[in-house]
Write a protein that holds these residues in place. Structure first.
Motif, mmCIF file in Angstrom:
data_model
loop_
_atom_site.group_PDB
_atom_site.id
_atom_site.type_symbol
_atom_site.label_atom_id
_atom_site.label_comp_id
_atom_site.label_asym_id
_atom_site.label_seq_id
_atom_site.Cartn_x
_atom_site.Cartn_y
_atom_site.Cartn_z
ATOM 1 N N LEU A 1 37.805 -4.127 -44.887
ATOM 2 C CA LEU A 1 38.838 -4.948 -45.526
ATOM 3 C C LEU A 1 39.231 -4.382 -46.878
ATOM 4 O O LEU A 1 40.417 -4.318 -47.219
ATOM 5 C CB LEU A 1 38.366 -6.394 -45.687
ATOM 6 N N LYS A 2 38.259 -3.976 -47.649
ATOM 7 C CA LYS A 2 38.538 -3.427 -48.975
ATOM 8 C C LYS A 2 39.313 -2.122 -48.895
ATOM 9 O O LYS A 2 40.142 -1.841 -49.747
ATOM 10 C CB LYS A 2 37.237 -3.221 -49.745
ATOM 11 N N SER A 3 39.072 -1.338 -47.872
ATOM 12 C CA SER A 3 39.712 -0.028 -47.779
ATOM 13 C C SER A 3 41.154 -0.107 -47.267
ATOM 14 O O SER A 3 41.895 0.871 -47.379
ATOM 15 C CB SER A 3 38.905 0.898 -46.875
ATOM 16 N N THR A 4 41.575 -1.247 -46.743
ATOM 17 C CA THR A 4 42.926 -1.365 -46.205
ATOM 18 C C THR A 4 43.972 -1.595 -47.275
ATOM 19 O O THR A 4 45.157 -1.446 -47.016
ATOM 20 C CB THR A 4 43.041 -2.515 -45.188
ATOM 21 N N ASP B 1 26.720 -5.419 -39.757
ATOM 22 C CA ASP B 1 28.118 -5.370 -39.347
ATOM 23 C C ASP B 1 29.020 -6.083 -40.340
ATOM 24 O O ASP B 1 30.173 -5.697 -40.528
ATOM 25 C CB ASP B 1 28.301 -5.980 -37.955
ATOM 26 N N PHE B 2 28.507 -7.121 -40.996
ATOM 27 C CA PHE B 2 29.300 -7.815 -42.008
ATOM 28 C C PHE B 2 29.612 -6.879 -43.171
ATOM 29 O O PHE B 2 30.735 -6.853 -43.667
ATOM 30 C CB PHE B 2 28.565 -9.061 -42.506
ATOM 31 N N THR B 3 28.635 -6.101 -43.571
ATOM 32 C CA THR B 3 28.855 -5.140 -44.651
ATOM 33 C C THR B 3 29.960 -4.166 -44.279
ATOM 34 O O THR B 3 30.853 -3.886 -45.078
ATOM 35 C CB THR B 3 27.553 -4.392 -44.973
ATOM 36 N N ALA B 4 29.936 -3.657 -43.053
ATOM 37 C CA ALA B 4 30.980 -2.743 -42.587
ATOM 38 C C ALA B 4 32.340 -3.442 -42.539
ATOM 39 O O ALA B 4 33.369 -2.851 -42.884
ATOM 40 C CB ALA B 4 30.618 -2.194 -41.214
ATOM 41 N N PHE B 5 32.368 -4.709 -42.125
ATOM 42 C CA PHE B 5 33.597 -5.501 -42.072
ATOM 43 C C PHE B 5 34.220 -5.628 -43.460
ATOM 44 O O PHE B 5 35.412 -5.390 -43.661
ATOM 45 C CB PHE B 5 33.281 -6.877 -41.479
ATOM 46 N N VAL B 6 33.416 -5.964 -44.455
ATOM 47 C CA VAL B 6 33.916 -6.122 -45.823
ATOM 48 C C VAL B 6 34.419 -4.783 -46.364
ATOM 49 O O VAL B 6 35.485 -4.718 -46.983
ATOM 50 C CB VAL B 6 32.835 -6.726 -46.739
ATOM 51 N N LYS B 7 33.691 -3.699 -46.111
ATOM 52 C CA LYS B 7 34.142 -2.376 -46.561
ATOM 53 C C LYS B 7 35.478 -2.022 -45.928
ATOM 54 O O LYS B 7 36.365 -1.471 -46.589
ATOM 55 C CB LYS B 7 33.100 -1.317 -46.221
#
Length: 66
Positions: A58-61, A50-56
């Protein structure tokens, strides 16, 4: 997750004391995040995937860095 002891500062913390950043700690199953200015306060804890998805997310925003 037990209380992490292996906190690391973000590579984006910049010069000086690097107190304007986040810190992360990891275990085999979880990632914890805290504000380096207030380390005794609450942390966010995620299962590792889930952390990996969270970082992705954030980067996509398109949030500005810094």
């Amino acid at each position: 997750m037990t209380t992490p002891v292996n906190w690391r500062k973000s590579s984006y913390s910049g010069g000086g004391e690097g107190n304007n950043c986040v810190e992360i700690a990891s275990s085999p199953t979880h990632i914890a995040i805290r504000d380096s200015k207030t380390p005794a306060r609450a942390t966010l804890t995620f299962p590792a995937g889930d952390f990996t998805a969270f970082v992705k997310a954030l980067k996509s925003t398109g949030f500005p860095e810094g």
